[in-house]
Design an enzyme around this catalytic site. Structure first.
Site, mmCIF file in Angstrom:
data_model
loop_
_atom_site.group_PDB
_atom_site.id
_atom_site.type_symbol
_atom_site.label_atom_id
_atom_site.label_comp_id
_atom_site.label_asym_id
_atom_site.label_seq_id
_atom_site.Cartn_x
_atom_site.Cartn_y
_atom_site.Cartn_z
ATOM 1 N NE ARG A 103 41.111 95.951 51.535
ATOM 2 C CZ ARG A 103 42.410 96.170 51.339
ATOM 3 N NH1 ARG A 103 43.220 95.167 51.099
ATOM 4 N NH2 ARG A 103 42.899 97.386 51.362
ATOM 5 C CB CYS A 107 30.633 91.238 62.921
ATOM 6 S SG CYS A 107 30.550 91.287 64.708
ATOM 7 C CD GLU A 142 46.778 97.399 55.561
ATOM 8 O OE1 GLU A 142 45.702 97.834 55.129
ATOM 9 O OE2 GLU A 142 47.872 97.864 55.235
ATOM 10 C CB CYS A 151 31.179 95.801 64.360
ATOM 11 S SG CYS A 151 29.694 94.976 63.760
ATOM 12 C CB CYS A 153 26.166 93.806 64.468
ATOM 13 S SG CYS A 153 27.259 92.628 65.279
ATOM 14 C CB CYS A 156 29.261 94.270 68.397
ATOM 15 S SG CYS A 156 30.430 93.601 67.195
ATOM 16 C CD GLU A 298 50.229 95.273 52.346
ATOM 17 O OE1 GLU A 298 49.847 96.412 52.015
ATOM 18 O OE2 GLU A 298 49.445 94.362 52.649
ATOM 19 C CD1 TRP A 306 43.416 101.406 45.758
ATOM 20 C CD2 TRP A 306 41.432 101.404 46.772
ATOM 21 N NE1 TRP A 306 43.504 100.589 46.862
ATOM 22 C CE2 TRP A 306 42.311 100.572 47.500
ATOM 23 C CE3 TRP A 306 40.120 101.558 47.250
ATOM 24 C CZ2 TRP A 306 41.901 99.890 48.661
ATOM 25 C CZ3 TRP A 306 39.725 100.891 48.393
ATOM 26 C CH2 TRP A 306 40.610 100.059 49.088
HETATM 27 C C1 GAL Z 1 47.132 97.863 52.116
HETATM 28 C C2 GAL Z 1 46.572 96.465 52.066
HETATM 29 C C3 GAL Z 1 46.844 95.786 50.751
HETATM 30 C C4 GAL Z 1 46.512 96.716 49.651
HETATM 31 C C5 GAL Z 1 47.292 97.973 49.766
HETATM 32 C C6 GAL Z 1 47.009 98.954 48.655
HETATM 33 O O1 GAL Z 1 46.423 98.631 53.008
HETATM 34 O O2 GAL Z 1 47.055 95.660 53.107
HETATM 35 O O3 GAL Z 1 46.075 94.633 50.675
HETATM 36 O O4 GAL Z 1 45.149 96.959 49.694
HETATM 37 O O5 GAL Z 1 46.991 98.592 50.978
HETATM 38 O O6 GAL Z 1 45.713 99.487 48.706
HETATM 39 ZN ZN ZN Z 2 29.454 93.237 65.174
#
Ligand code: GAL
Ligand code: ZN
Length: 661
Positions: A103, A107, A142, A151, A153, A156, A298, A306
């Protein structure tokens, strides 16, 4: 109060949505954030929009009295878009393209991306901008996550040239500011100016600092596109962005200037026990940036994970983290995430529900906390956190010191936190503020590492002290101009007069052996240590608070205090150990007449929200063991309506909310 979860209906069969909404409602949730990564479901092929599934999900949620926040899905441009315009992909400092497959792969200066991003944001805004069940928007997700602020490139590079032209006007001014005469770097046309990709050795610090600023500005400008479009359609819906607390790459003061309020993502527990001081500091920055209450968009509700699985939130911790946020100014809490996903990168990033979707302990904790907050809201609504102490927190200083830490152990955030820690132990609230903010409402201003200096900042600091404020600043202050070149004045440069000192020489300290310090405060002598840096101070008008007791500069001044008009300017020329830092702060608190917070130094964190003389006192036990303390006044426990006086006991991770009786 807004209380909810981050919800991904697209990850689950439609037949489950009704069950989810029922369970949410039963858990007292009244808001969800949706869609921030759903671009390929919302626009499966170029120009073919499919919002029907989201309409349906929103309809079900609304039916259960759950309102919706829509995240613009621009952090995840779909494959068809990247295949058609691969130049959208960002480029790293090695010149390598950062490809599709995770994700944030875009740019933010890319013109083609702007076109597509404007389209999808516009379509969503048009479709949902007047939807009664949609209360607000989150821009992207975020910004800067996964090191995507900077970036390298070609697009930029061009944008950097334009940014520099706007800043400097002439190339001569740029050459002068950066000192390009060094190592034969004088530029003779704008398009020669490099973007700081990998080189043989280090870049020019002036160029690097401007590149950091430029990169931050590009995120701000990119977000401004989204805000502009959203505001056209969504006059009655709020716009926020989910920040990342102490994330250092974007100037959050600028990023947040045009939002309605700040929200942020709080993950206290990774592998080990959370650091409650760091969490408090993060909340205080998030509140300080706009001097306004905020949301947590969040909030951790299960183990992170992960590839690895983080440790499980202990019973009570989700509630504790929620109350900590609320106690420091949160008016909305949204848990990440509703249910743990069965696939994709974040298979082990747990939510309120596990993979199997069955409500258990964490669900019940969320439910109970929601019940309580519902009960508290009439009292809580409109209350604010008010503080007498502020700390300057500046991205410019942070970046300049990342570019040149001066010493391997010098870290801007770590040193800011060392000062913050004593206030936290004493339950004295601190606002983290910017150099452009008004200092005059505070009694004490902690301003660590004022590495870059401007005449305006010196003026503001001087005024603050003249009016009776107490200022503490540290080593590596007044060293450079705002373009990151060193002053030709004797250090601390423009601060010399205010501090009443000159710095004769300095020593960057290596190795583990600390240097000795003798401090004398109000006739009491204290021995301690320091590390990282020593300024050898020659007092001019200042008095000496501490001296070095070892090294060739033994006997020379290490900490000074200068009476200046009605106030005091304290200069700390070294990195004092925790105990000496605490003693110095204690001394300053007495001088400034700032009282300790309730239950100071008991291991119980407290914070106050107040309005029109009504004060709500939050008591939080961050420890896995019981804490006891004696209440300073008579209170009423707001949740149980029981009177509280004298000795109080807080179970592990327990929270209490008290009102002064
Ligand atoms: C945050 C993000 C979420 C999810 C969460 C857990 O940084 O905004 O989309 O990825 O962490 O990894
Ligand atoms: Zn760029």
């Amino acid at each position: 109060m807004h209380y909810g979860a981050d919800y991904y209906p697209e990850h689950w069969p439609e037949e489950r949505w009704e069950t989810d909404a029922q369970l949410m409602q039963a858990a007292n949730l009244n808001v969800v954030r949706v869609a921030e990564f759903a671009w390929s479901k919302l626009e499966p092929a170029e120009g073919c929009y499919d919002f029907a599934w989201l309409d349906k999900a929103i309809e079900i949620l609304n039916r259960h009295n759950i309102q919706v926040i829509i995240g613009t899905p621009t952090a995840t441009p779909p494959k068809w878009l990247i295949d058609k315009h691969p130049d959208i992909l960002p480029v790293d400092a090695d010149g390598h393209v950062r490809g599709f497959g995770s994700r944030c792969h875009y740019c933010s200066t890319n013109k083609t991306y702007h076109w597509y991003s404007d389209l999808i944001v516009g379509q969503l805004a048009e479709h949902y901008g007047h939807h009664p069940g949609v209360i607000g928007w989150q821009t992207d997700n975020e910004f800067g996550c996964h090191s995507t602020t900077r970036c390298y490139c070609d697009s930029c590079q061009k944008a950097f040239h334009q940014w520099l032209q706007r800043k400097y006007g002439t190339l001569e001014a740029l050459n002068q500011a950066w000192g390009t005469v060094f190592w034969s770097q004088i530029y003779t046309s704008w398009d020669q100016v490099i973007i700081p990709r990998k080189t043989v050795a280090s870049h020019n610090p002036g160029l690097l600092l401007d590149f950091y600023r430029f990169s931050s500005d590009m995120k701000v400008e990119y977000q401004a596109r989204q805000i502009r479009i959203l505001r056209q359609h969504a006059e009655n819906q709020f716009i926020t962005h989910n920040l990342m607390g102490l994330f250092p790459e974007i100037d959050y003061y600028k990023l947040c200037a045009d939002l309605d309020f700040i929200s942020w993502d709080n993950y206290p527990r990774g592998g080990g026990a959370p650091d409650s001081t760091r969490l408090a500091l993060s909340h205080d920055l998030m509140r300080g940036i706009r001097k306004q209450n905020f949301w947590v968009m969040e909030e951790q509700s299960g183990p992170s994970g992960w590839e690895l699985v983080g440790s499980m939130p202990r019973p009570g911790e989700i509630r504790l983290w929620t109350y900590q946020a609320v106690s420091r100014g949160a008016d909305g809490i949204v848990y990440f995430r509703w249910r743990t996903c069965r696939f994709g990168t974040e298979e082990y990033w747990h939510g309120i529900l596990d993979h199997d979707g069955r409500p258990r302990r964490r669900y019940q904790e969320v439910q109970q906390t929601g019940e309580e907050l519902k009960q508290l809201w009439p009292l809580l609504q409109g209350t604010q956190v008010k503080n007498e102490v502020a700390m300057l927190y500046s991205y410019d200083q942070l970046w300049a010191l990342q570019i040149q830490p001066n010493n391997p152990n010098l870290n801007y955030i770590a040193i800011a936190k060392e000062y913050y820690t004593r206030f936290h132990e004493l339950n004295i609230g601190v606002d983290l503020i910017n150099h452009a903010d008004d200092f005059s409402e505070y009694k004490i201003l902690i301003a660590p590492l004022l590495y870059l200096m401007t005449p305006e900042l010196v003026g503001k600091l001087t005024q603050f002290v003249q009016a009776g404020g107490i200022l503490i600043t540290t080593f590596r202050s007044g060293v450079k101009d705002w373009n990151n070149a060193v002053t030709e004045k004797t250090l601390p440069g423009e601060l010399s007069e205010l501090m009443g000192i000159e710095i004769e020489e300095y020593d960057s300290i290596y190795g583990d052996a600390p240097i000795g310090i003798t401090m004398e405060l109000e006739g009491q002598e204290l021995e301690g240590n320091a590390c990282t840096w020593s300024d050898v101070i020659v007092p001019r008008t200042a008095q000496v608070l501490a001296k070095y007791s070892t090294e060739y500069y033994a006997g020379k001044a290490a900490v000074t205090q200068n009476a200046f008009d009605k106030g005091e300017a304290i200069y700390v020329g070294t990195r004092l150990d925790a105990d000496l830092t605490s003693r110095l702060i204690d001394y300053v608190l007495v001088k400034a007449g700032v009282a300790h917070g309730a239950l100071a130094e008991t291991g119980i964190e407290t914070a106050i929200r107040e309005k029109d003389g009504m004060r709500l006192l939050f008591l939080l036990n961050h420890e896995p063991n019981t804490q006891t303390a004696v209440l300073p006044n008579d209170y009423v426990d707001v949740l149980t309506e029981t009177p509280m006086t004298g000795k109080i006991e807080l179970e592990p991770y327990e929270v209490k909310v008290l009102r002064e009786a």
